[in-house]
Design a protein around this motif. Structure first.
Motif, PDB file in Angstrom:
ATOM      1  N   TYR A   1      30.587   8.776  79.304  1.00 34.52           N
ATOM      2  CA  TYR A   1      29.882   8.136  80.417  1.00 34.52           C
ATOM      3  C   TYR A   1      28.362   8.202  80.231  1.00 34.52           C
ATOM      4  N   LYS A   2      27.892   9.244  79.566  1.00 35.10           N
ATOM      5  CA  LYS A   2      26.465   9.327  79.266  1.00 35.10           C
ATOM      6  C   LYS A   2      26.066   8.206  78.313  1.00 35.10           C
TER       7      LYS A   2
ATOM      8  N   GLN B   1      35.622   1.907  75.261  1.00 31.47           N
ATOM      9  CA  GLN B   1      35.140   0.880  76.188  1.00 31.47           C
ATOM     10  C   GLN B   1      35.989  -0.385  76.101  1.00 31.47           C
TER      11      GLN B   1
ATOM     12  N   LEU C   1      27.754   5.382  77.986  1.00 33.02           N
ATOM     13  CA  LEU C   1      27.984   4.125  78.694  1.00 33.02           C
ATOM     14  C   LEU C   1      26.801   3.753  79.583  1.00 33.02           C
ATOM     15  N   ASN C   2      26.171   4.730  80.188  1.00 34.39           N
ATOM     16  CA  ASN C   2      25.078   4.490  81.139  1.00 34.39           C
ATOM     17  C   ASN C   2      23.694   4.544  80.490  1.00 34.39           C
ATOM     18  N   ARG C   3      23.664   4.599  79.157  1.00 38.86           N
ATOM     19  CA  ARG C   3      22.390   4.647  78.463  1.00 38.86           C
ATOM     20  C   ARG C   3      21.679   3.294  78.560  1.00 38.86           C
ATOM     21  N   THR C   4      20.411   3.264  78.211  1.00 40.13           N
ATOM     22  CA  THR C   4      19.663   2.010  78.125  1.00 40.13           C
ATOM     23  C   THR C   4      19.770   1.482  76.693  1.00 40.13           C
TER      24      THR C   4
END
Length: 204
Positions: free
Chosen positions: A52-53, A27, A55-58
């Motif tokens: 990407y999973k 990142q 990166l897009n986590r909460t």
């Protein structure tokens, strides 16, 4: 079936924790250096989909606090010209956030953010040696070319990822239009890496 779903979720969570340092490194290199995510994932040995999973986590409350701590540490590190080690940094962060932050946590976050005390950095002593061969300065700072493949330049860039791993990108650039003639990615910075880059350029 329910056990399998729970097992898959647990495995995914463990995977995110296990490769967290790699995800953060990808990142930061992508954002700060503009490097390709695909290339960085290949170097780190992880799938793009996994990155990407992540990166897009909460983010959890702890992760959000870690981000704030790193942000404040970077500001303080620059303000004091990098003289603080993790112990002094811990004292200041405890005062800043008004809570008892563990020094091991601060040490880990400093390492993750690339913050090191300049006092602890020791310069290696190198003996001066006479080079066996000095190449002729053919370019003489004339970094322009009138036609393709008239002048090539090469360089090797070092990338750090994971805990302590390194990768090297060797590239040849054409001074005519700035295009990349060839590039090779390796894990050792040696003559073989450069020769392989040159061989690839000649074949192309």
């Amino acid at each position: 079936m329910l056990k399998k779903v729970r097992g898959d979720r647990k495995e995914a969570k463990l995977s995110q924790i296990r490769f967290k340092d790699k995800y953060v490194a990808i990142q930061e290199l992508h954002q700060n250096e503009g490097l390709s995510v695909s290339l960085l994932c290949e170097i780190a040995g992880i799938a793009r989909s996994a990155y990407y999973k992540w990166l897009n986590r909460t983010p959890s409350s702890r992760e959000l606090l870690n981000e704030e701590i790193i942000k404040e540490m970077k500001i303080l590190h620059e303000k004091v010209d990098g003289i603080f080690g993790y112990r002094q940094m811990t004292l200041h962060m405890n005062r800043k956030f008004e809570e008892e932050l563990n020094h091991k946590r601060i040490y880990r976050l400093m390492k993750m953010a690339g913050l090191r005390s300049v006092i602890r950095v020791k310069k290696k002593q190198y003996k001066r040696s006479t080079p066996q061969h000095v190449a002729e300065n053919i370019l003489d700072r004339e970094f322009t070319a009138e036609k393709p493949n008239e002048k090539w330049v090469t360089d090797v860039t070092e990338f750090k990822y994971g805990q302590s791993k390194k990768a090297y990108l060797s590239a040849i650039r054409d001074l005519y239009d700035g295009s990349i003639v060839s590039y090779v990615l390796g894990h050792s910075n040696n003559n073989q890496l450069v020769f392989k880059t040159l061989d690839q350029a000649i074949v192309l």
